[in-house]
Design a protein around this motif. Structure first.
Motif, mmCIF file in Angstrom:
data_model
loop_
_atom_site.group_PDB
_atom_site.id
_atom_site.type_symbol
_atom_site.label_atom_id
_atom_site.label_comp_id
_atom_site.label_asym_id
_atom_site.label_seq_id
_atom_site.Cartn_x
_atom_site.Cartn_y
_atom_site.Cartn_z
ATOM 1 N N GLY A 162 0.822 -1.210 0.000
ATOM 2 C CA GLY A 162 0.000 0.000 0.000
ATOM 3 C C GLY A 162 0.854 1.257 0.000
ATOM 4 O O GLY A 162 0.425 2.318 0.472
ATOM 5 N N THR B 131 1.661 3.336 -2.199
ATOM 6 C CA THR B 131 1.207 4.520 -2.930
ATOM 7 C C THR B 131 0.008 5.174 -2.242
ATOM 8 O O THR B 131 -0.532 6.154 -2.734
ATOM 9 C CB THR B 131 0.795 4.137 -4.376
ATOM 10 N N PHE C 116 -0.883 -8.235 -8.431
ATOM 11 C CA PHE C 116 -1.411 -8.598 -7.112
ATOM 12 C C PHE C 116 -2.294 -9.846 -7.154
ATOM 13 O O PHE C 116 -2.563 -10.449 -6.120
ATOM 14 C CB PHE C 116 -2.153 -7.406 -6.477
ATOM 15 N N LEU D 255 -2.469 -1.817 2.781
ATOM 16 C CA LEU D 255 -3.199 -2.018 1.528
ATOM 17 C C LEU D 255 -4.702 -1.962 1.788
ATOM 18 O O LEU D 255 -5.155 -2.372 2.853
ATOM 19 C CB LEU D 255 -2.840 -3.407 0.985
ATOM 20 N N GLY D 256 -5.432 -1.484 0.851
ATOM 21 C CA GLY D 256 -6.884 -1.521 0.999
ATOM 22 C C GLY D 256 -7.558 -0.659 -0.036
ATOM 23 O O GLY D 256 -6.959 0.232 -0.620
ATOM 24 N N THR D 257 -8.838 -0.964 -0.264
ATOM 25 C CA THR D 257 -9.615 -0.147 -1.190
ATOM 26 C C THR D 257 -10.929 0.214 -0.500
ATOM 27 O O THR D 257 -11.064 0.033 0.711
ATOM 28 C CB THR D 257 -9.816 -0.907 -2.530
ATOM 29 N N ASP E 261 -8.889 -6.310 0.033
ATOM 30 C CA ASP E 261 -8.611 -6.096 1.460
ATOM 31 C C ASP E 261 -8.311 -7.392 2.209
ATOM 32 O O ASP E 261 -7.428 -7.436 3.061
ATOM 33 C CB ASP E 261 -9.782 -5.360 2.125
ATOM 34 N N TYR F 87 -5.630 -10.096 -1.007
ATOM 35 C CA TYR F 87 -4.244 -9.700 -1.258
ATOM 36 C C TYR F 87 -3.451 -9.615 0.058
ATOM 37 O O TYR F 87 -2.296 -10.035 0.136
ATOM 38 C CB TYR F 87 -4.185 -8.335 -1.964
ATOM 39 N N MET G 166 -2.603 -2.740 9.160
ATOM 40 C CA MET G 166 -3.528 -1.620 9.291
ATOM 41 C C MET G 166 -4.933 -2.162 9.087
ATOM 42 O O MET G 166 -5.301 -2.566 7.979
ATOM 43 C CB MET G 166 -3.202 -0.596 8.201
ATOM 44 N N SER G 167 -5.703 -2.193 10.162
ATOM 45 C CA SER G 167 -7.094 -2.632 10.065
ATOM 46 C C SER G 167 -7.969 -1.407 10.325
ATOM 47 O O SER G 167 -7.662 -0.320 9.807
ATOM 48 C CB SER G 167 -7.320 -3.762 11.075
ATOM 49 N N LYS H 21 -12.549 -6.876 7.597
ATOM 50 C CA LYS H 21 -11.323 -6.517 8.344
ATOM 51 C C LYS H 21 -11.104 -7.504 9.496
ATOM 52 O O LYS H 21 -9.983 -7.939 9.751
ATOM 53 C CB LYS H 21 -11.428 -5.095 8.896
ATOM 54 N N LEU I 184 -11.507 7.238 11.554
ATOM 55 C CA LEU I 184 -11.389 7.937 10.265
ATOM 56 C C LEU I 184 -9.997 8.556 10.111
ATOM 57 O O LEU I 184 -9.498 9.227 11.011
ATOM 58 C CB LEU I 184 -12.449 9.049 10.203
ATOM 59 N N LEU I 185 -9.383 8.307 8.941
ATOM 60 C CA LEU I 185 -8.047 8.845 8.688
ATOM 61 C C LEU I 185 -8.142 10.279 8.178
ATOM 62 O O LEU I 185 -8.893 10.553 7.234
ATOM 63 C CB LEU I 185 -7.331 8.003 7.641
ATOM 64 N N GLU J 63 -15.970 10.824 3.267
ATOM 65 C CA GLU J 63 -14.788 11.027 4.103
ATOM 66 C C GLU J 63 -14.499 12.513 4.282
ATOM 67 O O GLU J 63 -14.158 12.970 5.375
ATOM 68 C CB GLU J 63 -13.568 10.365 3.447
HETATM 69 P P1 NDP Z 1 -5.306 4.433 0.484
HETATM 70 O O1 NDP Z 1 -6.682 4.191 -0.037
HETATM 71 O O2 NDP Z 1 -4.793 5.811 0.479
HETATM 72 O O3 NDP Z 1 -4.252 3.500 -0.287
HETATM 73 C C1 NDP Z 1 -4.530 2.163 -0.485
HETATM 74 C C2 NDP Z 1 -3.324 1.424 -1.022
HETATM 75 O O4 NDP Z 1 -3.747 0.105 -1.419
HETATM 76 C C3 NDP Z 1 -2.704 2.080 -2.256
HETATM 77 O O5 NDP Z 1 -1.314 1.864 -2.253
HETATM 78 C C4 NDP Z 1 -3.360 1.310 -3.398
HETATM 79 O O6 NDP Z 1 -2.611 1.244 -4.584
HETATM 80 C C5 NDP Z 1 -3.445 -0.074 -2.805
HETATM 81 N N1 NDP Z 1 -4.490 -0.796 -3.515
HETATM 82 C C6 NDP Z 1 -5.810 -0.517 -3.517
HETATM 83 N N2 NDP Z 1 -6.441 -1.350 -4.367
HETATM 84 C C7 NDP Z 1 -5.495 -2.150 -4.905
HETATM 85 C C8 NDP Z 1 -5.522 -3.194 -5.862
HETATM 86 N N3 NDP Z 1 -6.656 -3.601 -6.440
HETATM 87 N N4 NDP Z 1 -4.359 -3.785 -6.188
HETATM 88 C C9 NDP Z 1 -3.220 -3.390 -5.619
HETATM 89 N N5 NDP Z 1 -3.103 -2.401 -4.720
HETATM 90 C C10 NDP Z 1 -4.242 -1.784 -4.360
HETATM 91 O O7 NDP Z 1 -5.210 3.786 1.934
HETATM 92 P P2 NDP Z 1 -5.401 4.508 3.352
HETATM 93 O O8 NDP Z 1 -4.081 4.974 3.826
HETATM 94 O O9 NDP Z 1 -6.564 5.405 3.303
HETATM 95 O O10 NDP Z 1 -5.871 3.261 4.226
HETATM 96 C C11 NDP Z 1 -4.979 2.204 4.538
HETATM 97 C C12 NDP Z 1 -5.759 1.090 5.206
HETATM 98 O O11 NDP Z 1 -6.417 1.623 6.370
HETATM 99 C C13 NDP Z 1 -6.851 0.461 4.358
HETATM 100 O O12 NDP Z 1 -6.855 -0.920 4.570
HETATM 101 C C14 NDP Z 1 -8.135 1.072 4.910
HETATM 102 O O13 NDP Z 1 -9.240 0.198 4.774
HETATM 103 C C15 NDP Z 1 -7.771 1.255 6.373
HETATM 104 N N6 NDP Z 1 -8.521 2.309 7.059
HETATM 105 C C16 NDP Z 1 -8.889 3.447 6.419
HETATM 106 C C17 NDP Z 1 -9.611 4.438 7.079
HETATM 107 C C18 NDP Z 1 -9.999 5.716 6.384
HETATM 108 O O14 NDP Z 1 -10.575 6.604 7.053
HETATM 109 N N7 NDP Z 1 -9.717 5.866 5.119
HETATM 110 C C19 NDP Z 1 -9.977 4.280 8.485
HETATM 111 C C20 NDP Z 1 -9.466 3.082 9.096
HETATM 112 C C21 NDP Z 1 -8.769 2.130 8.391
HETATM 113 P P3 NDP Z 1 -2.944 2.213 -5.838
HETATM 114 O O15 NDP Z 1 -2.330 3.540 -5.451
HETATM 115 O O16 NDP Z 1 -2.279 1.532 -6.974
HETATM 116 O O17 NDP Z 1 -4.448 2.294 -5.948
#
Ligand code: NDP
Length: 231
Positions: free
Chosen positions: A13, A15, A57, A76-78, A93, A96, A115-116, A132, A154-155, A166
């Motif tokens: 994750g 990026t 992936f 990592l996460g979407t 989520d 991968y 990171m959950s 999660k 929330l981040l 968000e």
């Molecule tokens: P981001 O959404 O900013 O980044 C997610 C990362 O996962 C990126 O590097 C992205 O790559 C990668 N990714 C997403 N989809 C794919 C895919 N299909 N294949 C490969 N790589 C992928 O993450 P955050 O920093 O916002 O969040 C990190 C974690 O924290 C996540 O698991 C999220 O669920 C969790 N979280 C988030 C909260 C929030 O408020 N947003 C709150 C609590 C937890 P690419 O740049 O290529 O898309």
């Protein structure tokens, strides 16, 4: 004085909002010899300690050699919206992340930092929290000697993309945070930079070879702030 072992760290994750800050933080630290960041598009960061192979992936096993590291950090996460369906969200989520955790364990990684999210539970009625929680349970089963699971709310932070719900949450969060006291503190919004700093400090703490690398814990808002050095 305790000896330190320079660490090889893999970040998933890289990026993303949090993962990007984790990578930058790790690169600055002398405890870290190398950062491996498998990505589907390059991070834009150029640093002698950083390698960022572009990987498929859906076939992480084809890149198993990358997972021969000391520590793995998974940010990592979407979102269900971005993924297009609950099934696709789960594939990323849960699928991968778990595959990467398994490859790391097989390759000998001793520590996994996941990171959950606050509220994560395999018994949750909310799909996101349930996925999660199921991921956490599955990673626990792998038997990492050191496993830390982060439960942020929330981040907060500047994203390149716009996420309407968000963005609204982020606007009201400073007010809401003040009202979240006692056991509700865990639901406070938190800067992604704070979470990243906590992770970097935790990873670097594992470089001291005098301490055995063991421990299993879930970090919520107060502990994440403490690890980040914010109190
Ligand atoms: P981001 O959404 O900013 O980044 C997610 C990362 O996962 C990126 O590097 C992205 O790559 C990668 N990714 C997403 N989809 C794919 C895919 N299909 N294949 C490969 N790589 C992928 O993450 P955050 O920093 O916002 O969040 C990190 C974690 O924290 C996540 O698991 C999220 O669920 C969790 N979280 C988030 C909260 C929030 O408020 N947003 C709150 C609590 C937890 P690419 O740049 O290529 O898309």
């Amino acid at each position: 004085m305790a000896e330190t072992q320079p660490l090889r760290v893999l970040v998933l994750g890289a990026t993303g909002l949090t993962g990007g800050k984790v990578v930058n933080g790790l690169l600055e630290r002398s405890e870290v010899a190398e950062v491996v960041a498998p990505v589907r598009r390059p991070t834009g960061v150029d640093h002698p300690k950083l390698t960022q192979p572009v990987v498929d992936f859906d076939d992480l096993a084809a890149h198993s050699e990358l997972f021969d590291v000391n520590v793995i950090v998974c940010c990592l996460g979407t979102t269900i919206k971005k993924a297009g369906s609950q099934e696709q969200f789960r594939k990323v989520d849960f699928g991968y992340s778990l595959k990467a955790a398994g490859l790391g364990r097989s390759a000998g990684a001793r520590a996994f930092i996941l990171m959950s999210a606050v509220g994560a539970s395999a018994n949750s009625k909310i799909f996101y929290n349930r996925v999660k929680g199921e991921l956490e349970d599955a990673v626990r089963e792998l038997g990492y000697p050191y496993l830390s699971i982060y439960h942020p709310g929330l981040l907060l932070g500047q994203r390149q993309e716009h996420r309407t719900a968000e963005a609204l949450g982020i606007k009201v969060m400073p007010l809401v945070n003040r009202a979240l006291l006692g056991p509700l503190v865990q639901y406070r919004g938190i800067e992604a930079a704070t979470v990243a700093r906590a992770m970097v400090n935790e990873v670097c703490g594992l470089a001291t070879t005098a301490d055995p690398v063991v421990g299993r814990q879930v970090w919520t808002y107060p502990e994440i702030c403490r690890l980040a050095g914010d109190e």
